[in-house]
Design a protein around this motif. Structure first.
Motif, PDB file in Angstrom:
ATOM      1  N   LEU A 109     105.720  18.966  -1.844  1.00 55.42           N
ATOM      2  CA  LEU A 109     104.378  18.399  -1.943  1.00 55.42           C
ATOM      3  C   LEU A 109     103.453  18.922  -0.839  1.00 55.42           C
ATOM      4  N   LEU A 110     104.002  19.152   0.339  1.00 55.08           N
ATOM      5  CA  LEU A 110     103.159  19.451   1.493  1.00 55.08           C
ATOM      6  C   LEU A 110     102.297  20.709   1.336  1.00 55.08           C
ATOM      7  N   PRO A 111     102.798  21.829   0.766  1.00 51.51           N
ATOM      8  CA  PRO A 111     101.902  22.982   0.583  1.00 51.51           C
ATOM      9  C   PRO A 111     100.714  22.679  -0.329  1.00 51.51           C
ATOM     10  N   VAL A 112     100.924  21.829  -1.326  1.00 47.78           N
ATOM     11  CA  VAL A 112      99.830  21.436  -2.225  1.00 47.78           C
ATOM     12  C   VAL A 112      98.818  20.580  -1.474  1.00 47.78           C
ATOM     13  N   ILE A 113      99.303  19.616  -0.707  1.00 51.72           N
ATOM     14  CA  ILE A 113      98.413  18.763   0.081  1.00 51.72           C
ATOM     15  C   ILE A 113      97.636  19.604   1.092  1.00 51.72           C
ATOM     16  N   GLU A 114      98.326  20.544   1.724  1.00 47.99           N
ATOM     17  CA  GLU A 114      97.653  21.390   2.720  1.00 47.99           C
ATOM     18  C   GLU A 114      96.547  22.218   2.074  1.00 47.99           C
ATOM     19  N   GLN A 115      96.821  22.793   0.914  1.00 44.54           N
ATOM     20  CA  GLN A 115      95.803  23.617   0.252  1.00 44.54           C
ATOM     21  C   GLN A 115      94.564  22.788  -0.084  1.00 44.54           C
ATOM     22  N   ILE A 116      94.772  21.558  -0.514  1.00 43.24           N
ATOM     23  CA  ILE A 116      93.633  20.688  -0.825  1.00 43.24           C
ATOM     24  C   ILE A 116      92.850  20.372   0.445  1.00 43.24           C
ATOM     25  N   CYS A 117      93.554  20.005   1.505  1.00 44.00           N
ATOM     26  CA  CYS A 117      92.890  19.648   2.760  1.00 44.00           C
ATOM     27  C   CYS A 117      92.096  20.818   3.329  1.00 44.00           C
ATOM     28  N   ARG A 118      92.676  21.998   3.267  1.00 43.57           N
ATOM     29  CA  ARG A 118      92.042  23.168   3.880  1.00 43.57           C
ATOM     30  C   ARG A 118      90.989  23.812   2.974  1.00 43.57           C
ATOM     31  N   SER A 119      90.835  23.300   1.759  1.00 38.13           N
ATOM     32  CA  SER A 119      89.838  23.853   0.843  1.00 38.13           C
ATOM     33  C   SER A 119      88.411  23.552   1.290  1.00 38.13           C
ATOM     34  N   GLY A 120      88.271  22.547   2.143  1.00 39.90           N
ATOM     35  CA  GLY A 120      86.934  22.113   2.549  1.00 39.90           C
ATOM     36  C   GLY A 120      86.262  21.210   1.534  1.00 39.90           C
ATOM     37  N   LYS A 121      86.978  20.885   0.441  1.00 38.00           N
ATOM     38  CA  LYS A 121      86.391  20.076  -0.620  1.00 38.00           C
ATOM     39  C   LYS A 121      86.958  18.664  -0.684  1.00 38.00           C
ATOM     40  N   LEU A 122      87.979  18.380   0.121  1.00 39.20           N
ATOM     41  CA  LEU A 122      88.607  17.064   0.056  1.00 39.20           C
ATOM     42  C   LEU A 122      87.687  16.012   0.648  1.00 39.20           C
ATOM     43  N   GLN A 123      87.313  15.054  -0.169  1.00 37.96           N
ATOM     44  CA  GLN A 123      86.382  14.007   0.238  1.00 37.96           C
ATOM     45  C   GLN A 123      87.083  12.671   0.466  1.00 37.96           C
TER      46      GLN A 123
END
Length: 312
Positions: A265-279
């Motif tokens: 799960l962590l690589p998916v969570i990281e990609q979302i967080c680092r996308s700059g779009k996570l609100q």
């Protein structure tokens, strides 16, 4: 009686290493406690949704109402690094009796106010009924934008029921988007075919939901996520802790026989967080009464720790 209650400072306790160095700090020393449910800064608003009613209505095993403060205690003693000093604990919203809808409305309004004030929201549920309130609050804060919902979950939670439950939030959000004539962007990653009826798969197909099954998570999740992120202006991430195997996460309403390990799960969570779009992000369905030696609480808190750190 108010649905909102501040968190006692006693919840945030831990080991004090500050005599070693000025930056030898833990979260209990850097978190800010708010005495109001209204936004007062521009960091990360931590909100508890102390609710069991949605799980109870969905015939699950209750206990998630106790989760927010238990998760805070598990988070408190973790080291404070970049991003963690931006956490503002804004207390808990609870349910009076079985009045779930009133509590959901209160959470939605708080989330919208925080988002419009420039804060991001991190919510500790509660059952997955949290998502209807949290997601609606984000949608209301950004009415002209494409908000993608990413659900890490064994369940689609698209049930058709007489009243709102922990199994209906994404059907409710789909209907809310339809009423506003806006696109419904929803991805359920880690979903178990064994845990969802054909009727639910049919509903997911009708709504054009992006799906990655638990068996295919390692091979397909990041690619599916990349496509979704390209379409989105903002992202709301919701983590149903029952997406993980029961051996890792025993303390949920519906433990998973197979599940997706936290390491995947962590690589998916990281990609979302680092996308700059996570609100906005939340962790739901944690039920402390079924935990083993605080194993589940520590893992859930670590996921929250990573989100706050990567969000920075």
């Amino acid at each position: 009686m108010s649905l909102w209650q501040p968190v006692s400072p006693d919840v945030w306790q831990g080991r004090d290493d500050s005599s070693e160095a000025s930056n030898a700090l833990r979260l209990f020393q850097t978190v800010q406690l708010s005495d109001t449910p209204m936004p007062t800064g521009d960091g990360i608003a931590l909100i508890g949704f102390a609710c069991d009613e949605g799980v109870r209505r969905n015939q699950g095993r209750p206990g998630a109402a106790q989760a927010p403060d238990v998760l805070r205690r598990a988070l408190a003693n973790m080291a404070s690094h970049q991003g963690h000093d931006r956490l503002m604990d804004m207390g808990n919203i609870g349910v009076e009796g079985n009045a779930l809808e009133a509590a959901q409305q209160a959470l939605s309004e708080t989330v919208t106010a925080c988002q419009q004030a420039g804060m991001r929201t991190l919510v500790f549920g509660g059952g997955h009924e949290t998502a209807w309130a949290h997601g609606r609050g984000v949608l209301d804060a950004f009415p002209g934008e494409r908000v993608a919902i990413v659900n890490l979950d064994a369940h689609l939670d698209l049930r058709n029921a007489r009243q709102a439950t922990s199994g209906t939030p994404f059907r409710q959000l789909a209907q809310y988007c339809a009423a506003q004539q806006r696109e419904f962007y929803y991805a359920c990653l880690g979903v178990s075919r064994a845990a969802n009826t054909q009727a639910l798969w049919d509903e997911a197909a009708r709504l054009n939901v992006t799906l990655v099954e638990d068996l295919d998570f390692r091979q397909q999740a990041l690619d599916a996520l990349t496509t979704l992120l390209e379409q989105a202006d903002r992202v709301y991430l919701t983590i149903d802790l029952d997406v993980m195997p029961a051996g890792e996460m025993p303390a949920v309403s519906a433990p998973a026989a197979l599940g997706v390990p936290a390491r995947d799960l962590l690589p998916v969570i990281e990609q979302i967080c680092r996308s700059g779009k996570l609100q906005a992000a939340d962790l739901v369905e944690f039920s402390p009464g079924f935990d083993r030696d605080s194993q589940g609480a520590k893992l859930a808190a670590r996921l929250a720790w990573q989100i706050a750190h990567w969000w920075a």
